[in-house]
Write an enzyme that holds these catalytic residues in place. Structure first.
Site, PDB file in Angstrom:
ATOM      1  N   HIS A 102      32.759   6.893 -17.696  1.00 38.88           N
ATOM      2  CA  HIS A 102      33.470   5.864 -16.939  1.00 38.88           C
ATOM      3  C   HIS A 102      33.252   5.868 -15.426  1.00 38.88           C
ATOM      4  CE1 HIS A 102      36.428   5.474 -20.577  1.00 38.88           C
ATOM      5  NE2 HIS A 102      35.269   4.878 -20.801  1.00 38.88           N
ATOM      6  N   ASP A 126      40.325   8.143 -14.585  1.00 41.01           N
ATOM      7  CA  ASP A 126      39.316   9.081 -15.106  1.00 41.01           C
ATOM      8  C   ASP A 126      38.803  10.072 -14.074  1.00 41.01           C
ATOM      9  OD1 ASP A 126      38.906   8.664 -17.958  1.00 41.01           O
ATOM     10  OD2 ASP A 126      38.351   6.618 -17.419  1.00 41.01           O
TER      11      ASP A 126
END
Lengths: 368, 368
Positions: free
Chosen positions: A205, A301
């Site tokens: 990500h 993330d």
């Protein structure tokens, strides 16, 4: 212990609603908690959630016991507490839940990202909560789900094998036993470092977002995130980060799955390299990029997935310069300090443990 | 000393051909050197280069004395040696030129990127060349030029004020005097750390390429490099790198221009921030991105521009974590070690100097 029937789901996003409805349809007594009552007002009025699914999946009206914004009310009778919130909210949930916990309750983070259970336990300890509860984390979220209305949820897919680990791991079996009737999909995840270090979002990500930063912002994400965005050079960076992650795991004696092994396992997708494998995975076609860099792929993330892996690496002498580069660029782009906000070993209270001591702690709960 | 008339231009790319032809048209006796004779074969046969320009600019047939691939032949009679090659070739040129240099010759790097003159001098010393020559570097290349044929060059624009510095700086005036008749555009660049630390390509090129890596590779650069690629988040990274560069300069007592100040000076372009200023500069519209990541914006600008600035920063205690992130990603993408290949203070032989000693060396040529 009898099989628990009283579940509380924390968080009424699409995932929490899907899980609450599904559990109710499986016969459980389900309470749904959300911090903001407005978001669950309609659910409480209607008495439940309408669940739809892809064909053959669970569907129908999941009747709930209660939908509430009162955390004490929400957890007091729960046997199993399912935490279905962004991992950046785990700390807040631990803080507000601490005074209300009762001996024997099971708390499961869906998912923990990296070191979620460790953080949750640390926050409970900081709150001087000594109640003997069991904290566990799933490696990934069991559902692919969406929500099309305030009291609606839709399940696209239920994953078939989701690793789950308790902290300490000697309680894995107890947790798996407790939820096996409703969720036979959960399997033994060894321990919370295994589940946390197998977090593929940490690798995919943030880097994939930042290496396409201009494209995302200039087009508001109007391209295929994986198929267009993972070019050979971008894939090379993902592979480098993945090697760092697997090496960090190795330094702890853990054999983490590589991204390639994970693609093979999760989707039966193979290829010569990550670039090819990602392009061989039909599920990635059509997935658009985020429309902005103000997205959980960075703000969740980076601090909750990438920072804890990099921090473990720095603690145990593994070079994580690729990860550090991505974290640093994220800090600049978001004008914040993700190293400070993130789950570092120091913040988790494990910065002083050797590898043996850390493994003893996550496996057996023993700290000297 | 009489005004030199004998010039040798090293490198027959578009820039070298434009310079050679222009110098010849200004009445100089010009020799053109290129490592590969095939590239200058036609020039030698025709006896010169056809120069075209935007209206009012220099044009006509620039008759050369010689076009040769023999470096000894090329430099033996030269008074001024103009090095017009990618900065990654400066080291090679210094090595092959060393045995042929004669006392009093002036060598000018067009441009030096960062620490070009320092590297050139170090390589000459490593070759045990003790000939007293003067090495200088331009802050940027004086021409915007192209080449449409083997013996052709085209000048779009001649910059009006290009800082130039000699190593040591006490010789700046001597170099400027020597070339003033042909190039009144060169101005005193203080010293080679000033010219090198004002290298804007170091800030713009690698980061702008890497933060759009997927876009470049997926579309073969089919978007506007600056106008589309410099989004607010990308600009934030450029600003962070720029602050690091200016701080590195400050640590040496040098007041480097910020990117904003440079845009104002070079193009009279202003804005609230770098994102706005770049979009206010009409010259950036229509410039396409590189078609591949295998481009000098990385393979030249990382080792020859970004690494020396970052290395100076690390030497003198300035945080260059943004630069380091970009360098690291470039290493991964190109599977090489740009820290090793680049102009670090150790490779330049200045790693043991204090700031005072370094300034004494670049200003007066004195080393203890």
């Amino acid at each position: 212990m009898n099989t628990p029937e009283k579940y509380t789901v924390i968080g009424a996003g699409h995932g929490g609603k899907a899980m609450a409805a599904h559990l109710a349809l499986m016969g459980m007594k389900v309470t749904l908690y959300n911090r903001t009552y407005d978001h669950i007002n309609v659910i409480q009025k209607r008495g439940g959630i309408e669940l739809e699914s892809a064909e053959g999946g669970p569907h129908g009206f999941g009747k709930l016991v209660l939908a509430t914004a009162d955390i004490g009310e929400a957890v007091k009778k729960a046997q199993v507490i399912m935490v279905v919130v962004p991992s950046s909210a785990h700390c807040d949930i631990a803080q507000i839940i601490a005074p209300h916990l009762k001996k024997g309750q099971i708390i499961i983070l869906h998912p923990g990202r990296t070191c979620g259970a460790l953080e949750f336990k640390k926050v409970l300890a900081d709150q001087e909560c000594t109640t003997d509860v069991t904290i566990a984390e799933a490696e990934t979220f069991i559902y692919a789900s969406r929500s099309d209305g305030p009291a609606q949820a839709r399940i696209f897919r239920i994953k078939e094998a989701v690793p789950l680990a308790a902290l300490p791991a000697v309680r894995n079996e107890q947790v798996l036993d407790a939820i096996r009737t409703v969720y036979p999909q959960f399997i033994d995840g060894v321990n919370v470092l295994n589940t946390g270090l197998n977090n593929m979002g940490a690798i995919f990500h943030p880097a994939l977002t930042l290496l396409n930063a201009g494209w995302i912002e200039a087009t508001h994400g109007d391209y295929q995130f994986y198929i267009d965005g993972v070019t050979p050079s971008v894939a090379r960076v993902l592979e480098a980060l993945d090697r760092e992650r697997v090496t960090v795991a190795s330094s702890l004696g853990i054999r983490a799955r590589t991204a390639m092994e994970w693609l093979k396992m999760a989707y039966d997708t193979v290829g010569e390299d990550l670039h090819e494998a990602i392009h061989n995975q039909p599920g990635y076609y059509g997935i658009k990029a985020p429309s902005t860099l103000g997205h959980r792929y960075i703000f969740e993330d980076v601090p909750m997935s990438l920072v804890p892996i990099a921090s473990l690496g720095e603690r145990f002498g593994v070079s994580v310069r690729g990860m550090d580069s991505i974290i640093r660029l994220a800090c600049i782009v978001h004008r914040t300090d993700y190293w400070k906000r993130g789950r570092t070993v120091d913040k988790l209270g494990i910065g002083d443990l050797s590898t043996d001591e850390l493994m003893l702690y996550v496996n057996e709960g023993v700290r000297n």
